[in-house]
Design a protein around this motif. Structure first.
Motif, PDB file in Angstrom:
ATOM      1  N   ALA A 241      -5.668 -11.220 -10.976  1.00 39.41           N
ATOM      2  CA  ALA A 241      -4.936 -12.326 -11.731  1.00 39.41           C
ATOM      3  C   ALA A 241      -4.814 -13.209 -10.731  1.00 39.41           C
ATOM      4  CB  ALA A 241      -3.733 -11.775 -12.465  1.00 39.41           C
ATOM      5  N   ILE A 242      -4.403 -13.084  -9.473  1.00 39.65           N
ATOM      6  CA  ILE A 242      -3.998 -14.232  -8.702  1.00 39.65           C
ATOM      7  C   ILE A 242      -5.191 -14.726  -8.010  1.00 39.65           C
ATOM      8  CG2 ILE A 242      -2.944 -14.677  -6.309  1.00 39.65           C
ATOM      9  CD1 ILE A 242      -0.858 -12.493  -6.886  1.00 39.65           C
TER      10      ILE A 242
ATOM     11  N   LEU B 248       1.343  -5.801  -4.297  1.00 38.14           N
ATOM     12  CA  LEU B 248       1.174  -5.940  -5.786  1.00 38.14           C
ATOM     13  C   LEU B 248       0.003  -4.823  -6.189  1.00 38.14           C
ATOM     14  CD1 LEU B 248       0.862  -9.807  -5.565  1.00 38.14           C
ATOM     15  CD2 LEU B 248       2.714  -8.210  -6.400  1.00 38.14           C
ATOM     16  N   THR B 249      -0.149  -4.645  -7.381  1.00 34.96           N
ATOM     17  CA  THR B 249      -1.264  -3.747  -8.038  1.00 34.96           C
ATOM     18  C   THR B 249      -2.541  -4.751  -7.825  1.00 34.96           C
ATOM     19  OG1 THR B 249      -0.740  -4.703 -10.368  1.00 34.96           O
ATOM     20  CG2 THR B 249       0.421  -2.621  -9.331  1.00 34.96           C
ATOM     21  N   PRO B 250      -3.512  -3.818  -7.967  1.00 31.82           N
ATOM     22  CA  PRO B 250      -4.911  -4.571  -7.983  1.00 31.82           C
ATOM     23  C   PRO B 250      -4.972  -5.487  -9.179  1.00 31.82           C
ATOM     24  CG  PRO B 250      -5.250  -2.099  -7.431  1.00 31.82           C
ATOM     25  CD  PRO B 250      -3.810  -2.402  -7.823  1.00 31.82           C
TER      26      PRO B 250
ATOM     27  N   MET C  62      -4.616   0.647   1.561  1.00 29.64           N
ATOM     28  CA  MET C  62      -3.681  -0.430   2.187  1.00 29.64           C
ATOM     29  C   MET C  62      -2.483  -0.050   2.799  1.00 29.64           C
ATOM     30  SD  MET C  62      -5.479  -3.209   2.159  1.00 29.64           S
ATOM     31  CE  MET C  62      -4.449  -4.115   2.421  1.00 29.64           C
ATOM     32  N   ARG C  63      -1.908   0.958   1.917  1.00 23.78           N
ATOM     33  CA  ARG C  63      -0.668   1.664   2.406  1.00 23.78           C
ATOM     34  C   ARG C  63      -0.869   2.325   3.887  1.00 23.78           C
ATOM     35  NH1 ARG C  63       3.869   3.945   0.345  1.00 23.78           N
ATOM     36  NH2 ARG C  63       4.887   5.761   1.501  1.00 23.78           N
TER      37      ARG C  63
ATOM     38  N   HIS D 249       6.590  -1.924   7.563  1.00 25.32           N
ATOM     39  CA  HIS D 249       5.883  -1.103   6.391  1.00 25.32           C
ATOM     40  C   HIS D 249       6.931  -1.218   5.332  1.00 25.32           C
ATOM     41  CE1 HIS D 249       4.041   2.238   4.428  1.00 25.32           C
ATOM     42  NE2 HIS D 249       4.952   2.649   4.036  1.00 25.32           N
ATOM     43  N   ALA D 250       8.437  -1.335   5.394  1.00 24.28           N
ATOM     44  CA  ALA D 250       9.231  -1.585   4.084  1.00 24.28           C
ATOM     45  C   ALA D 250       8.972  -2.903   3.616  1.00 24.28           C
ATOM     46  CB  ALA D 250      10.491  -0.980   4.675  1.00 24.28           C
ATOM     47  N   MET D 251       8.937  -3.655   4.300  1.00 26.31           N
ATOM     48  CA  MET D 251       8.440  -5.272   3.941  1.00 26.31           C
ATOM     49  C   MET D 251       7.342  -5.262   2.917  1.00 26.31           C
ATOM     50  SD  MET D 251      10.040  -7.534   6.980  1.00 26.31           S
ATOM     51  CE  MET D 251       9.353  -9.007   6.387  1.00 26.31           C
ATOM     52  N   TRP D 252       6.240  -4.543   3.625  1.00 22.22           N
ATOM     53  CA  TRP D 252       5.026  -4.592   3.021  1.00 22.22           C
ATOM     54  C   TRP D 252       5.238  -3.929   1.522  1.00 22.22           C
ATOM     55  CZ3 TRP D 252       1.741  -0.524   0.799  1.00 22.22           C
ATOM     56  CH2 TRP D 252       0.610  -0.653   0.459  1.00 22.22           C
TER      57      TRP D 252
END
Length: 287
Positions: A129-130, A122-124, A1-2, A114-117
């Motif tokens: 959990a979400i 969030l981690t996987p 994703m990065r 990119h900085a806002m992203w």
């Protein structure tokens, strides 16, 4: 994703730096020696790249510097200004040069995205959990909607059944009232008739001579309910009378009865007193 945000920013930065260097060398190369123009182009690109690298280092540490960000945007504006100035002074293809003059600003904007992203990534585990929470909320909402629809259908069925039963009762009552009205009309006609009334009067004559009561129709109409007879409560015993009764029951046997036995015999004898008063009387006579 990065890679979805960093790769476009890197590509746009590289293209804008190459374009800025080429424009500076071509534009200033006619007025100054090309090594000087090359140094100027590398200075603009180097300053931009240095501020970008330092800003990325701070972002990796979870920090931010407004000064570094402002210096980086200044270098981006300088590069854009150089490209715009070259496009305005170019004899040929001025529109094409002006169309690519926005690349340095676009590169800075992509790094900002990119900085806002990165700040909102969030981690996987957190994403799972979400998703689980959202799915649970959707399931609960669906169950609640299904329950409401089922309750509404049940209530509609109940109301329909009650309405139909009420309609049937109303029809039966109407038929009964019609039959009673017909019977009552027949009785009234028989009573009002001269011959029939005389015959009914003679049938209902009393034993007493000379008294011939008139035959009356039975009462047909709403009846008033009898008032319910309330049982008169027995008058409450005074403390003195209660003490005498308790003492008599307690000393009726030898040895004297316990409180439980006395209370049972007291109530079996038909006397009435609250538990508090009865225990108080027991304490008074047993003292």
């Amino acid at each position: 994703m990065r890679a979805k945000t960093v790769l476009p920013a890197v590509a746009m930065t590289a293209v804008s730096m190459v374009l800025t260097l080429a424009v500076v060398v071509m534009w200033l190369g006619t007025a100054v020696p090309w090594p000087v123009a090359l140094v100027v182009g590398l200075g603009i690109d180097g300053g931009w790249l240095a501020t970008l690298a330092y800003e990325r280092r701070l972002a990796a540490q979870g920090d931010h510097s407004c000064v570094v960000t402002a210096v980086g945007w200044c270098f981006g504006l300088i590069a854009t200004g150089v490209l715009v100035a070259h496009a305005l002074t170019a004899d040929e293809s001025a529109g094409a040069w002006l169309a690519v003059a926005w690349l340095p600003i676009a590169a800075k904007a992509l790094w900002l995205v990119h900085a806002m992203w990165e700040r909102t990534a969030l981690t996987p585990v957190a994403l799972d959990a979400i998703r689980g929470i959202q799915q649970e909320a959707r399931d609960e909402a669906a169950v609640a909607r299904a329950r409401l629809r089922a309750e509404a259908a049940t209530e509609e069925t109940r109301l329909t059944a009650v309405t139909e039963a009420g309609a049937r009762v109303a029809r039966v009552q109407a038929k009964t009232a019609q039959a009673l009205a017909g019977a009552w009309s027949t009785l009234e006609t028989a009573r009002a008739g001269e011959e029939t009334g005389r015959a009914l009067t003679s049938v209902t004559a009393r034993v007493t001579p000379g008294v011939t009561p008139r035959w009356e129709l039975p009462v047909w109409g709403p009846s008033e309910p009898l008032a319910s007879r309330s049982l008169e409560s027995a008058p409450a015993l005074t403390d003195e009378a209660l003490d005498v009764i308790v003492d008599e029951i307690r000393t009726s046997e030898t040895p004297a009865l316990s409180y439980r036995e006395m209370a049972a015999r007291f109530r079996a004898a038909g006397h009435s007193a609250s538990e508090v008063r009865l225990r108080a009387a027991w304490k008074r006579v047993a003292a």
